[in-house]
Design a protein around this motif. Structure first.
Motif, PDB file in Angstrom:
ATOM      1  N   LEU A  15      -3.283   6.746  -4.232  1.00 34.36           N
ATOM      2  CA  LEU A  15      -3.133   5.621  -3.310  1.00 34.36           C
ATOM      3  C   LEU A  15      -3.169   4.319  -4.098  1.00 34.36           C
ATOM      4  CD1 LEU A  15      -3.163   4.801  -0.190  1.00 34.36           C
ATOM      5  CD2 LEU A  15      -5.632   4.505  -0.515  1.00 34.36           C
TER       6      LEU A  15
ATOM      7  N   LEU B 153      -9.373   2.851   4.420  1.00 34.17           N
ATOM      8  CA  LEU B 153      -8.082   2.516   5.024  1.00 34.17           C
ATOM      9  C   LEU B 153      -7.712   3.506   6.109  1.00 34.17           C
ATOM     10  CD1 LEU B 153      -5.600   1.655   2.136  1.00 34.17           C
ATOM     11  CD2 LEU B 153      -6.575   0.077   3.793  1.00 34.17           C
TER      12      LEU B 153
ATOM     13  N   VAL C 157      -0.515   2.273   5.351  1.00 32.74           N
ATOM     14  CA  VAL C 157       0.410   2.665   4.290  1.00 32.74           C
ATOM     15  C   VAL C 157       1.809   2.116   4.560  1.00 32.74           C
ATOM     16  CG1 VAL C 157       1.552   4.650   3.228  1.00 32.74           C
ATOM     17  CG2 VAL C 157      -0.903   4.722   3.674  1.00 32.74           C
TER      18      VAL C 157
ATOM     19  N   HIS D 126      -3.590   0.370  -3.388  1.00 33.98           N
ATOM     20  CA  HIS D 126      -3.974  -0.600  -2.357  1.00 33.98           C
ATOM     21  C   HIS D 126      -4.675  -1.777  -3.030  1.00 33.98           C
ATOM     22  CE1 HIS D 126      -5.246  -2.272   1.441  1.00 33.98           C
ATOM     23  NE2 HIS D 126      -6.513  -2.222   1.077  1.00 33.98           N
ATOM     24  N   ASP D 127      -4.242  -2.979  -2.692  1.00 36.79           N
ATOM     25  CA  ASP D 127      -4.813  -4.190  -3.287  1.00 36.79           C
ATOM     26  C   ASP D 127      -4.776  -4.148  -4.811  1.00 36.79           C
ATOM     27  OD1 ASP D 127      -5.296  -5.555  -0.964  1.00 36.79           O
ATOM     28  OD2 ASP D 127      -7.398  -4.945  -0.792  1.00 36.79           O
TER      29      ASP D 127
ATOM     30  N   THR E  20       0.858  -1.183   0.000  1.00 34.04           N
ATOM     31  CA  THR E  20       0.000   0.000   0.000  1.00 34.04           C
ATOM     32  C   THR E  20       0.895   1.235   0.000  1.00 34.04           C
ATOM     33  OG1 THR E  20      -1.778  -1.127   1.183  1.00 34.04           O
ATOM     34  CG2 THR E  20      -1.788   1.283   1.236  1.00 34.04           C
TER      35      THR E  20
END
Length: 226
Positions: free
Chosen positions: A18, A52, A57, A20-21, A3
């Motif tokens: 960002l 999140l 992070v 993420h995933d 992340t």
């Protein structure tokens, strides 16, 4: 999954992104002189959209310049504050490289001459070529008069012109580009792309090494004692 958070305030644009995933979210605003007020709320909005906490992070990427002195300082101040608090590393990324990466994403440009208006009758200049999806510096970044801007030695083929340096001084740059986007500003989405490559290579740094790159040696240099 990694992340990564990316942020940029080095030009008139203020943006955050960002990863993420494997999914990318981003917010982008052209908000001159409002970066200090907008940056943290934009980060909070982005994290909220992703569901999140900031603690999720793994590292924070940022535009390290060149660009506006105040804007670069804002980014570094926020990055260091967050990174120290979270005990997370940072990923400095060139704003000229971010411009080139955006030109690749939006125009498919494989070679980019990136120029940011540096005021004082100069441009911040850097030339980049795509290597497996990553815009990589060819030669050196510099701050110079538009007439002195040139392609790296041995360069050939078509070059795309990106950035406000072209908008202000394009007529004075001795290069005929194959296409141009003279109003283009750095976008955190592209900063995030470059940071992902850097993260994979293990190039993350401790928070105290989040330093600006102004290219001008005399920017905010402390006065020497008499």
């Amino acid at each position: 999954m990694t992340t990564l958070l990316a942020l940029d305030t080095a030009t008139e644009a203020c943006s955050v992104a960002l990863l993420h995933d494997g999914k990318v979210l981003s917010h982008y605003e052209v908000a001159p002189r409002l970066h200090a007020q907008r940056l943290l709320p934009m980060i909070q909005e982005l994290l909220g959209e992703a569901g999140l906490a900031l603690s999720a992070v793994d590292a924070i990427a940022f535009g390290r310049g060149p660009g506006a002195f105040t804007g670069v300082r804002i980014a570094i101040g926020v990055v260091q504050g967050l990174a120290f608090a979270l005990d997370r590393p940072v990923l400095p990324v060139s704003n000229l490289a971010v411009l080139a990466q955006r030109a690749l994403r939006e125009h498919g440009a494989q070679q980019v001459a990136a120029a940011i208006d540096a005021r004082m009758d100069e441009v911040y200049w850097g030339c980049y070529a795509a290597e497996q999806g990553e815009m990589c510096l060819q030669g050196l970044e510099a701050v110079l008069a538009p007439e002195l801007a040139q392609l790296p030695r041995g360069a050939s083929g078509d070059w795309f012109a990106a950035g406000t340096g072209w908008g202000t001084y394009g007529a004075r740059i001795a290069l005929q580009p194959c296409g141009s986007e003279p109003a283009m500003l750095p976008h955190a989405q592209d900063l995030l792309s470059l940071a992902t490559f850097a993260w994979a290579r293990g190039e993350a740094l401790p928070a105290d090494q989040a330093q600006p790159v102004y290219l001008r040696d005399n920017v905010a240099t402390p006065k020497q004692p008499v």
